[in-house]
Design an enzyme around this catalytic site. Structure first.
Site, PDB file in Angstrom:
ATOM      1  N   GLY A   1       2.514   0.916   4.482  1.00 52.68           N
ATOM      2  CA  GLY A   1       1.517  -0.113   4.257  1.00 52.68           C
ATOM      3  C   GLY A   1       0.337  -0.040   5.206  1.00 52.68           C
TER       4      GLY A   1
ATOM      5  N   GLY B   1      -0.667   2.990   6.896  1.00 52.30           N
ATOM      6  CA  GLY B   1      -1.170   4.323   7.150  1.00 52.30           C
ATOM      7  C   GLY B   1      -0.213   5.405   6.708  1.00 52.30           C
TER       8      GLY B   1
ATOM      9  N   VAL C   1       2.129   9.063   7.597  1.00 55.10           N
ATOM     10  CA  VAL C   1       3.002   9.622   8.624  1.00 55.10           C
ATOM     11  C   VAL C   1       3.027  11.140   8.462  1.00 55.10           C
ATOM     12  CG1 VAL C   1       5.303   9.620   9.649  1.00 55.10           C
ATOM     13  CG2 VAL C   1       4.407   7.534   8.595  1.00 55.10           C
TER      14      VAL C   1
ATOM     15  N   ASP D   1      10.674  -7.388   9.290  1.00 54.81           N
ATOM     16  CA  ASP D   1      10.490  -6.532   8.110  1.00 54.81           C
ATOM     17  C   ASP D   1      11.639  -5.538   7.976  1.00 54.81           C
ATOM     18  OD1 ASP D   1       9.151  -5.807   5.810  1.00 54.81           O
ATOM     19  OD2 ASP D   1       7.916  -4.294   6.802  1.00 54.81           O
TER      20      ASP D   1
END
Length: 576
Positions: free
Chosen positions: A259, A261, A263, A374
């Site tokens: 959400g 960026g 990786v 989260d």
């Protein structure tokens, strides 16, 4: 190569960027216990950033070649810019370090018609400069101007004598004075009548004497520009280092996208594999999430938490460097009909217990009390042995040790995993994390995603509703994933389902703590209470949820709600 040597190479490889990013002086450490390496880098005040960076980088490389098997070493460089690099296996914080010392000077004798006049002028300059340097402590707290002095004096028939003195900012005025005075005396002994020289390091200039005196005292400082306190457990990397490690963020190195960026997989110069999280420049929450992860995760050390190695700040580029976890994320296996077969019952038990230990550490055992906010399958990474590591602390919050609950007007998280009191009232606590853990636990046992969908005025958690109905009809065996029904003991699996239902009860006070959950999972003799109905998110208040206001889940109202609906079979974030 030992772990200490790997840590030494890692911290020295990032030292140049750290020094230039902190106005010419930086110290930090990496590693734990006997493998921890402390490093310091410093350039002379006024040095150009590029010249300082080159000096630190070259000196660091020379140290690695010259002292390959030493646990402590230091080196001065005076080729282009005066700079210092030092590393050690022990912390020097708060200590005035005078040794080891060395002298460099021009071997050509000083030629002056009046040596006595020169000596007197030199002494006056030195001791007046000591007084000026130590009195500058009131001019800038921990700024570079503290304990820094420079002056010149004209000697007839000889020219200018130029002197520069500096102590590190956190040394006491008394210690700074002692250090400078001792070095001036040593200079008289070793280098008297030389054209140019110094106790620590010398730049040779015609008709000039330059004296550099430094008290090596480690200090911690804040990156005021970015307003992020640099944790000593992590390292700040230069952008060029990260670009080289990820092949300039090539698509071939891309591991996934979340959400905030993308990786990328990378490899540092010392051979360490890393996962680099590149925060999106368009994200409004980018800087907040970045700062949160750096400050929070760097202070946490647990085998079931993903480890933050370092970070990089360069203009709008915000990068987080994590340990590389090869087996991707839990949802990559759990919600794929073919890959799910690899998750045997024993593996699933180990994953559940590992997540439990990680959350227990966050809530009760770490030096900070952390609410993750989260917790979900895509934020559980799996190492080479399929051990779980909790990741993505961008939404985490730090609680005071005596704090039990907090409220927010900005609700963040993923629908389906969020506790009802959090969605409707913005209230979060360790018990809201427990709710998310319960949903995750039920997903692991059932192999089904707790996907959510919006209807008019209603948000239904399908899996939780489904399992609760099977509980009421005493048909819990139907919950167990068909892939493991023959592999698992039915009483163990149903006990896990029972614990999961206790975690998702609507009333937070009725949910167990992570400590109690750990006991329930590890001690089968503990009797489990009957669960009460879970939170179904059935709400009739006009502002109880985004759907109640006719909003899509990614839209916000006056009560800001930033959430995602976990609809995909497999999330975008894969190996990290």
């Amino acid at each position: 190569m030992s772990l200490y040597e790997k840590n030494r190479r890692l911290i020295l490889s990032a030292l140049a960027s750290n020094v230039t990013a902190h106005n010419g002086y930086f110290n930090g450490s990496i590693g734990l216990g006997p493998d921890r390496v402390y490093a310091t880098g410093m350039c002379a005040p006024g040095a150009e950033p590029d010249a300082c960076s080159r000096c630190i980088e070259t000196t660091s490389e020379d140290l690695l070649q010259t002292c390959p098997n030493k646990s402590s070493a230091f080196s001065w460089s005076a080729e282009e810019t005066l700079c210092l690099v030092r590393y050690s296996s022990r912390s020097l914080s708060g200590l005035l370090v005078m040794d080891p010392r060395g002298a460099l000077y021009n071997r050509q004798n000083l030629r002056t018609t009046n040596q006595t006049e020169f000596d007197n002028e030199w002494k006056n300059l030195m001791f007046s400069l000591i007084a000026r340097t130590t009195s500058s402590s009131s001019s800038g707290g921990n700024s570079s101007s503290k304990y820094y002095g420079h002056n010149e004096s004209l000697v007839p028939f000889f020219g200018n004598i130029s002197a520069l003195m500096q102590c590190t900012p956190d040394v006491s005025p008394t210690d700074c004075h002692t250090c400078l005075q001792r070095n001036v005396i040593d200079y008289e002994i070793c280098c008297h009548s030389r054209n140019s020289g110094g106790i620590i390091a010398v730049v040779i200039v015609v008709a000039t004497i330059i004296l550099i005196v430094v008290g090596l005292v480690i200090f911690k400082r804040k990156n005021q520009k970015q307003e992020i306190e640099l944790p000593t457990e992590s390292v700040q990397f230069d952008l060029k280092t990260i670009e080289a490690a990820t092949r300039n963020f090539s698509e071939g190195n891309k591991l996934g996208q979340g959400g905030f960026g993308k990786v990328y997989k990378g490899m540092l110069m010392n051979g360490t594999e890393v996962a680099v999280k590149r925060l999106s420049r368009k994200s409004e929450q980018g800087h907040t999430e970045f700062k949160n992860e750096v400050v929070v995760v760097a202070k946490l050390q647990h085998r079931n938490l993903v480890r933050l190695i370092g970070f990089s700040l360069h203009g709008e580029e915000k990068l987080l460097v994590y340990e590389f976890v090869p087996n991707k994320s839990l949802d990559y296996f759990l919600f794929d009909s073919k890959k799910r077969i690899q998750l045997e019952w024993g593996v699933r038990q180990n994953i559940i217990c590992g997540i439990t230990r990680g959350m227990l550490y966050l809530h009760h055992e770490s030096r900070l009390k952390i609410i993750h906010r989260d917790l979900k399958a895509s934020n559980i990474l799996l190492d080479a042995d399929m051990n779980p590591k909790i990741a993505d602390f961008g939404m985490a919050r730090i609680f005071g040790m005596n704090q039990n609950v907090a409220n927010t007007a900005r609700v963040v998280g993923t629908f389906g995993y969020m506790a009802p009191e959090y969605v409707t009232h913005g209230q979060f606590s360790t018990k809201s994390d427990v709710y998310s853990f319960g949903v995750l636990m039920l997903e692991i046992v059932s192999g089904k995603k707790n996907s959510s969908f919006c209807q008019i005025n209603v948000l239904v958690n399908n899996l939780v509703t489904y399992i609760w109905r099977l509980w009421e009809s005493k048909s819990l065996l139907e919950v167990i994933d068909p892939c493991i029904r023959e592999d698992c003991k039915s009483d163990e699996a149903t006990r896990y389902i029972h614990i999961g239902l206790l975690c998702v009860q609507e009333n937070p006070a009725k949910r167990p703590t992570m400590s109690t959950i750990h006991q329930m999972l590890t001690t089968s003799s503990i009797a489990l209470p009957a669960p009460l109905p879970p939170g179904f998110f059935f709400r009739t208040e006009p502002r109880s949820s985004p759907s109640a206001q006719g909003l899509k889940p990614d839209q916000t109202s006056r009560k800001s709600i930033t959430c995602s609906v976990d609809e995909a079979t497999i999330t975008d974030v894969i190996p990290r």
